[in-house]
Design a protein around this motif. Structure first.
Motif, mmCIF file in Angstrom:
data_model
loop_
_atom_site.group_PDB
_atom_site.id
_atom_site.type_symbol
_atom_site.label_atom_id
_atom_site.label_comp_id
_atom_site.label_asym_id
_atom_site.label_seq_id
_atom_site.Cartn_x
_atom_site.Cartn_y
_atom_site.Cartn_z
ATOM 1 N N HIS A 26 -12.633 5.243 5.282
ATOM 2 C CA HIS A 26 -12.534 4.612 3.963
ATOM 3 C C HIS A 26 -11.456 5.341 3.171
ATOM 4 O O HIS A 26 -11.318 6.563 3.262
ATOM 5 C CB HIS A 26 -13.863 4.697 3.212
ATOM 6 C CG HIS A 26 -14.419 6.091 3.095
ATOM 7 N ND1 HIS A 26 -13.907 7.027 2.211
ATOM 8 C CD2 HIS A 26 -15.413 6.713 3.779
ATOM 9 C CE1 HIS A 26 -14.583 8.153 2.346
ATOM 10 N NE2 HIS A 26 -15.492 8.010 3.295
ATOM 11 N N GLU A 27 -10.665 4.577 2.422
ATOM 12 C CA GLU A 27 -9.715 5.142 1.447
ATOM 13 C C GLU A 27 -9.897 4.338 0.165
ATOM 14 O O GLU A 27 -9.469 3.184 0.093
ATOM 15 C CB GLU A 27 -8.266 5.006 1.934
ATOM 16 C CG GLU A 27 -7.945 5.777 3.216
ATOM 17 C CD GLU A 27 -6.445 5.808 3.536
ATOM 18 O OE1 GLU A 27 -5.661 5.143 2.829
ATOM 19 O OE2 GLU A 27 -6.089 6.494 4.508
ATOM 20 N N VAL A 28 -10.548 4.925 -0.836
ATOM 21 C CA VAL A 28 -10.718 4.198 -2.100
ATOM 22 C C VAL A 28 -9.424 4.316 -2.902
ATOM 23 O O VAL A 28 -8.794 5.375 -2.900
ATOM 24 C CB VAL A 28 -11.944 4.729 -2.899
ATOM 25 C CG1 VAL A 28 -11.709 6.124 -3.446
ATOM 26 C CG2 VAL A 28 -12.291 3.769 -4.041
ATOM 27 N N GLU A 29 -9.014 3.225 -3.535
ATOM 28 C CA GLU A 29 -7.717 3.239 -4.229
ATOM 29 C C GLU A 29 -7.741 2.387 -5.494
ATOM 30 O O GLU A 29 -8.398 1.350 -5.543
ATOM 31 C CB GLU A 29 -6.616 2.694 -3.290
ATOM 32 C CG GLU A 29 -6.688 3.342 -1.911
ATOM 33 C CD GLU A 29 -5.414 3.293 -1.093
ATOM 34 O OE1 GLU A 29 -4.406 2.738 -1.565
ATOM 35 O OE2 GLU A 29 -5.449 3.847 0.024
ATOM 36 N N LEU A 30 -7.004 2.843 -6.491
ATOM 37 C CA LEU A 30 -6.769 2.006 -7.668
ATOM 38 C C LEU A 30 -5.818 0.884 -7.275
ATOM 39 O O LEU A 30 -4.872 1.106 -6.505
ATOM 40 C CB LEU A 30 -6.119 2.822 -8.793
ATOM 41 C CG LEU A 30 -7.022 3.762 -9.592
ATOM 42 C CD1 LEU A 30 -6.170 4.543 -10.595
ATOM 43 C CD2 LEU A 30 -8.115 2.993 -10.324
ATOM 44 N N CYS A 41 0.846 -1.203 0.000
ATOM 45 C CA CYS A 41 0.000 0.000 0.000
ATOM 46 C C CYS A 41 0.876 1.246 0.000
ATOM 47 O O CYS A 41 1.845 1.333 0.752
ATOM 48 C CB CYS A 41 -0.889 0.028 1.232
ATOM 49 S SG CYS A 41 -1.876 -1.459 1.437
ATOM 50 N N ILE A 42 0.489 2.188 -0.841
ATOM 51 C CA ILE A 42 1.243 3.434 -0.968
ATOM 52 C C ILE A 42 0.530 4.521 -0.161
ATOM 53 O O ILE A 42 -0.692 4.652 -0.243
ATOM 54 C CB ILE A 42 1.344 3.863 -2.452
ATOM 55 C CG1 ILE A 42 1.858 2.697 -3.324
ATOM 56 C CG2 ILE A 42 2.214 5.106 -2.601
ATOM 57 C CD1 ILE A 42 3.239 2.188 -2.994
ATOM 58 N N GLY A 43 1.296 5.267 0.597
ATOM 59 C CA GLY A 43 0.723 6.353 1.400
ATOM 60 C C GLY A 43 0.955 7.700 0.735
ATOM 61 O O GLY A 43 1.943 7.882 0.017
ATOM 62 N N ILE A 71 -10.583 -0.747 -1.296
ATOM 63 C CA ILE A 71 -10.564 0.179 -0.152
ATOM 64 C C ILE A 71 -9.472 -0.252 0.812
ATOM 65 O O ILE A 71 -9.335 -1.438 1.124
ATOM 66 C CB ILE A 71 -11.916 0.180 0.603
ATOM 67 C CG1 ILE A 71 -13.028 0.740 -0.277
ATOM 68 C CG2 ILE A 71 -11.814 0.999 1.897
ATOM 69 C CD1 ILE A 71 -14.385 0.752 0.401
ATOM 70 N N ASP A 72 -8.726 0.729 1.261
ATOM 71 C CA ASP A 72 -7.735 0.547 2.323
ATOM 72 C C ASP A 72 -8.388 1.119 3.585
ATOM 73 O O ASP A 72 -8.287 2.312 3.867
ATOM 74 C CB ASP A 72 -6.457 1.321 1.915
ATOM 75 C CG ASP A 72 -5.500 1.568 3.072
ATOM 76 O OD1 ASP A 72 -5.578 0.852 4.079
ATOM 77 O OD2 ASP A 72 -4.662 2.493 2.946
ATOM 78 N N PHE A 73 -9.113 0.249 4.334
ATOM 79 C CA PHE A 73 -9.724 0.722 5.583
ATOM 80 C C PHE A 73 -8.623 1.027 6.593
ATOM 81 O O PHE A 73 -7.659 0.254 6.733
ATOM 82 C CB PHE A 73 -10.672 -0.332 6.169
ATOM 83 C CG PHE A 73 -12.040 -0.333 5.555
ATOM 84 C CD1 PHE A 73 -12.863 0.790 5.631
ATOM 85 C CD2 PHE A 73 -12.525 -1.468 4.912
ATOM 86 C CE1 PHE A 73 -14.137 0.787 5.067
ATOM 87 C CE2 PHE A 73 -13.797 -1.480 4.347
ATOM 88 C CZ PHE A 73 -14.608 -0.346 4.429
ATOM 89 N N ALA A 108 -3.222 -0.268 12.714
ATOM 90 C CA ALA A 108 -4.183 0.658 12.105
ATOM 91 C C ALA A 108 -4.551 0.303 10.666
ATOM 92 O O ALA A 108 -5.563 0.760 10.147
ATOM 93 C CB ALA A 108 -3.601 2.067 12.143
ATOM 94 N N LYS A 109 -3.703 -0.503 10.023
ATOM 95 C CA LYS A 109 -3.830 -0.705 8.578
ATOM 96 C C LYS A 109 -3.982 -2.160 8.148
ATOM 97 O O LYS A 109 -4.499 -2.420 7.067
ATOM 98 C CB LYS A 109 -2.561 -0.162 7.886
ATOM 99 C CG LYS A 109 -2.440 1.354 7.834
ATOM 100 C CD LYS A 109 -3.370 1.927 6.777
ATOM 101 C CE LYS A 109 -2.996 3.346 6.385
ATOM 102 N NZ LYS A 109 -3.941 3.879 5.368
ATOM 103 N N ALA A 110 -3.475 -3.092 8.951
ATOM 104 C CA ALA A 110 -3.337 -4.464 8.451
ATOM 105 C C ALA A 110 -4.332 -5.434 9.079
ATOM 106 O O ALA A 110 -4.214 -6.642 8.923
ATOM 107 C CB ALA A 110 -1.906 -4.944 8.688
HETATM 108 ZN ZN ZN Z 1 -4.382 4.100 1.656
#
Ligand code: ZN
Length: 207
Positions: free
Chosen positions: A53-57, A5-7, A84-86, A105-107
């Motif tokens: 929510h973080e919608v991502e390609l 995942c890219i921030g 989505i990267d919740f 927080a991410k995984a």
């Molecule tokens: Zn993200």
């Protein structure tokens, strides 16, 4: 397989969270246990009060690669999708403040939505980068963008990440989220669109 995942890859999103735009891509991983099963609701974990929510390609890696040069990066992915990267924003803020890693927080389980539909890269005659994507929350558009808005292009992302870890066939890269991230609540519905098609629909359940 791994999820990379890219921030902060969209300047407007970095700004909305008060972050600077990184000079080089910033990345982190989610394990495959984070993938939300298709058609399953997303349950807000009981240890967070602020899931965003973080919608991502998404891009799908189609061959193994180490230290790939950007000019050859196009050979290493073959399909585009949406996910989505919740993110547990409260837990992430705590981790950032303490200089701790972001995994809690991410995984976490269910934090990665991956659409079932994948579009082959070569199915876009005009190039896939300009194809718009967006996220609707309860029928209202909350996030939108296209790969043209990225700070670091997908080729640069592949070059950067593969300098540190081998990309393997089947890995998926979450390429960062545009502005408009926000909290999800019990009863919300999130629907993502790419190439004018509905890519996923996720119902949110509180605890
Ligand atoms: Zn993200």
């Amino acid at each position: 397989m791994k999820l990379i995942c890219i921030g902060r890859n969209y300047a407007e999103h970095a700004k909305e969270l008060g972050n600077s735009v990184p000079k080089e891509p910033l990345f982190f991983l989610k394990p495959d246990s984070a993938i939300l099963a298709h058609r399953h609701p997303f349950y807000i974990p009981d240890w967070t009060q602020d899931v965003h929510h973080e919608v991502e390609l998404l891009i799908r890696i189609c061959r193994n690669g180490k230290a790939v040069q950007a000019e050859f990066a196009h050979r290493y992915f073959d399909a585009i999708s949406l996910g989505i990267d919740f993110t547990a924003r409260d837990i992430q803020a705590e981790a950032k403040a303490n200089g701790h890693p972001w995994e809690k927080a991410k995984a976490f389980d269910g934090s990665a939505v991956i659409s079932k539909k994948w579009f082959p890269v070569d199915s876009f005659t005009e190039g896939w980068e300009s194809v718009p994507f967006y996220l609707e929350k309860n029928g209202e558009k909350v996030q939108s963008g296209s790969a043209l808005d990225m700070t670091h292009h997908v080729h640069a992302l592949i070059a950067h990440v593969s300098k540190y870890m081998t990309l393997k066939m089947g890995d998926v890269i979450f390429t960062g989220t545009p502005a408009g991230v926000g909290r999800v609540e019990d009863g919300d519905t999130l629907e993502g669109f790419f190439n004018e098609e509905s890519m996923f629909r996720v119902n949110i359940h509180g605890t």
